[in-house]
Design an enzyme around this catalytic site. Structure first.
Site, PDB file in Angstrom:
ATOM      1  N   CYS A 390       0.845  -1.203   0.000  1.00 56.49           N
ATOM      2  CA  CYS A 390       0.000   0.000   0.000  1.00 56.49           C
ATOM      3  C   CYS A 390       0.879   1.252   0.000  1.00 56.49           C
ATOM      4  CB  CYS A 390      -0.911  -0.007   1.229  1.00 56.49           C
ATOM      5  SG  CYS A 390      -1.941   1.465   1.345  1.00 56.49           S
ATOM      6  N   CYS A 393      -0.501   4.237   2.073  1.00 55.93           N
ATOM      7  CA  CYS A 393      -0.353   4.101   3.527  1.00 55.93           C
ATOM      8  C   CYS A 393       1.106   4.300   3.949  1.00 55.93           C
ATOM      9  CB  CYS A 393      -0.763   2.708   4.010  1.00 55.93           C
ATOM     10  SG  CYS A 393      -2.336   2.125   3.426  1.00 55.93           S
ATOM     11  N   ASP A 394       1.994   3.565   3.306  1.00 56.01           N
ATOM     12  CA  ASP A 394       3.361   3.450   3.818  1.00 56.01           C
ATOM     13  C   ASP A 394       4.376   4.297   3.069  1.00 56.01           C
ATOM     14  OD1 ASP A 394       2.143   1.502   5.368  1.00 56.01           O
ATOM     15  OD2 ASP A 394       2.646  -0.105   3.983  1.00 56.01           O
TER      16      ASP A 394
END
Ligand code: NAP
Length: 565
Positions: A390, A393-394
């Site tokens: 992701c 997200c990261d």
């Protein structure tokens, strides 16, 4: 002045000095992260104001900042707190420097740190509650302000069993759509059991060293008593079980006496197919319940930019999700953070979730797909430690660092572009000579000068606590080489989520998708499918179309049940 008192001079001094240092440019970045336009922002503020005005209990917030550390996060934290304080007089704020005796009293060492009613709760926020986390912050204030935690009975029973101290840490990032669910789970535990449950919400962008210490390179990641108890978001019940047992739990079986809701249609999955089906079914007069265990929106929630949904030339994935969810909520009921664990079929269908049972006339399986793995050495072990699925997200944790992105489809290219855009040094690795992605995306990749290694696969991902290198194999020459990398982002397609379908006897195609007819009927009367779980083109617009078709077919079938003819 006592330890917690308000020292206007000191506070003004700290504020003044920090304000001078703050860069408005950096703060703007956070406003953009929110992804809302001004009008939407104003409407949201108005709605919040109405709720905040009625808060019965006082909430004291204490913000600790240091002018030497994390100035942009400090000002972002102040800005969010200022917004909510404008809405209610029930929230008070004190601000101190890290060198103040109050910081020593509460053992605060990190700037910014926010404490909530510290005489009562042991909840602290390390970072600024911006982006996705603003929602969590507001929810925390609601829970404390109203003194009410909306927790399912089953989760409550597990929390009751926890009888010794639990120190919970949840690592989050402002761009992670899964994080709020996990933080809210943890907040519930810390608010319900303040005497034994403490909580630290750690923003990995504001606290990269702490994230590194815990090797937390994907979010959300949850530790309890220093043990890793969850990677990813969990349902409330699985979260409480994991914290109770101090190890990640994957299965939760609810009690038989879970409350029962009667409805016409249960839609399993809150992606574009499920949300559209909810709108169409309810408009046809069917009472509908959408049950989603993770984040609403499915894969779109983590798609950086969507450019091919008709009528919306360009939007961040989560903005499109917000639009779809608020539209669906005008019609169907949505049960989020709740997992369907079983479906009993027959004359009457009973759907059992982690929190309740639904007596229903039909079920639509819109369970979507889960990301595929490479299945190479090091991938599973280093998942969350530099291996990520992701980028929204990261990605922020890898700004200024070197990563490889694996895949040649739309996802890999979209995500590589996103990573490059946030300052990550990204190289694309693809097993063939030709990228599968749309031409438009391939052109952008070239314009951005993102290097592509064709005919190349990753053979191994290496590193002890986190990713340090990858072994690349050139499939044409047979040559191997080791390449330094801080992260590996994997976007090699999806596998349909058919576990539940298999469990109840729904027929699956040889390719692994749900077998269905033109009306999205499966082999089991009353059970239907829609979206990526059916295979096909797997676009947002096709999933939405399948959801609409399935809902209309269900409506017709419930009037004239083909299984009774
Ligand atoms: P995809 O289209 O299935 O592409 C997967 C890619 O990963 C392919 O390039 C494939 O290589 C490669 N791959 C598969 N297994 C691999 C392995 N074991 N090792 C190395 N490489 C491997 O998946 P996706 O990109 O996630 O897209 C899924 C669907 O969502 C598609 O229909 C796509 O159009 C849609 N989508 C659309 C957008 C958009 O419109 N903006 C954005 C994201 C996704 P080969 O090419 O050699 O098979």
């Amino acid at each position: 002045m006592d330890g917690r008192g308000w020292d206007p001079h000191e506070n003004a001094k700290i504020r003044g000095e920090i304000t001078e240092m703050d860069s408005p440019g950096v703060q703007d970045e956070y406003v953009e992260l929110d992804g809302y336009d001004e009008k939407t922002q104003k409407e949201a503020e108005k709605r919040l104001q109405e709720v905040f005005e009625k808060i019965p209990r006082d909430i004291s917030l204490i913000l600790f900042t240091s002018r030497e550390k994390n100035a942009p996060f400090n000002s972002a934290a102040r800005e969010v707190i200022r917004l909510v304080r404008q809405m209610t007089s029930k929230i008070s704020l004190l601000e101190f420097g890290l060198d103040h005796e109050t910081a020593r009293k509460w053992d605060v060492r990190v700037s910014p740190t926010l404490l909530f009613n510290p005489e009562k709760y042991r909840i602290r926020w390390l970072g600024a509650p911006v982006g996705e986390e603003t929602k969590t912050f507001v929810e925390a204030l609601m829970m404390m302000g109203y003194g009410q935690v909306n927790m399912g009975e089953q989760a409550g029973k597990i929390l009751e069993e926890i009888d010794s101290p639990r120190h919970i840490k949840v690592f989050v990032s402002p761009s992670c759509p899964y994080c709020p669910q996990q933080v809210v789970n943890a907040l519930k535990a810390a608010i319900m059991k303040p005497e034994i449950v403490s909580l630290e919400i750690v923003d990995i962008q504001a606290n990269p060293k702490l994230a590194e210490e815990y090797s937390a390179q994907s979010v959300p990641q949850t530790f309890a008593n220093e043990v890793l108890v969850a990677q990813g978001a969990q349902t409330e019940e699985l979260f409480m079980s994991s914290v109770l047992r101090l190890e990640q739990q994957y299965i939760f079986i609810p009690d038989d006496d879970a409350p029962l809701i009667e409805t016409d249609l249960v839609i399993v999955g809150g992606g574009p197919a499920g949300l559209t089906a909810g709108i169409y079914a309810q408009r046809s007069g069917l009472k509908s319940a959408i049950v989603e265990k993770d984040a609403l929106g499915g894969q779109i929630a983590t798609t950086p930019i969507v450019e091919n949904y008709p009528g919306i030339a360009q939007a961040g994935g989560k903005v499109l999700v917000e639009l779809m969810v608020s539209h669906a909520l005008e019609y169907a009921r949505i049960f989020q953070g709740e997992e369907v664990v079983d479906i009993a079929t027959g004359d009457s269908i009973v759907v059992t979730t982690s929190r309740r049972r639904f007596q229903t006339r039909a079920v639509l399986l819109a369970t979507g797909a889960k990301h595929r793995h490479l299945d190479v050495p090091g991938e599973r072990r280093l998942s969350g430690r530099g291996v990520s699925y992701c980028s929204t997200c990261d990605g922020p944790l890898f700004t200024g660092r070197k990563v490889v992105m694996v895949g040649g489809g739309d996802s890999a290219i979209t995500e590589a572009l996103h990573l490059k855009n946030i300052g990550v040094d990204v190289t694309l690795v693809h097993r063939r000579e030709v990228l599968r992605a749309q031409e438009h995306l391939v052109e952008k990749l070239q314009q951005e000068h993102i290097p592509v290694l064709f005919y190349t696969v990753i053979e191994e991902i290496a590193g002890k606590e986190g990713v340090t290198s990858v072994t690349l194999l050139n499939l044409k020459t047979g040559k191997k080489r080791h390449e330094k990398a801080d992260g590996v982002f994997i976007a090699v397609g999806y596998e349909p989520s058919v576990e539940l379908a298999r469990k109840i006897g729904v027929e699956i195609t040889p390719e692994g998708y749900i077998k269905h007819d033109a009306g999205h009927r499966t082999n089991i009367p009353g059970i239907y499918s829609a979206g990526d779980v059916e295979g096909g083109y797997k676009q947002i617009v096709t999933a939405a179309g399948q959801g609409a078709e399935a809902a209309l077919a269900i409506f017709e079938d419930l009037i004239h049940p083909y299984w009774k003819q």
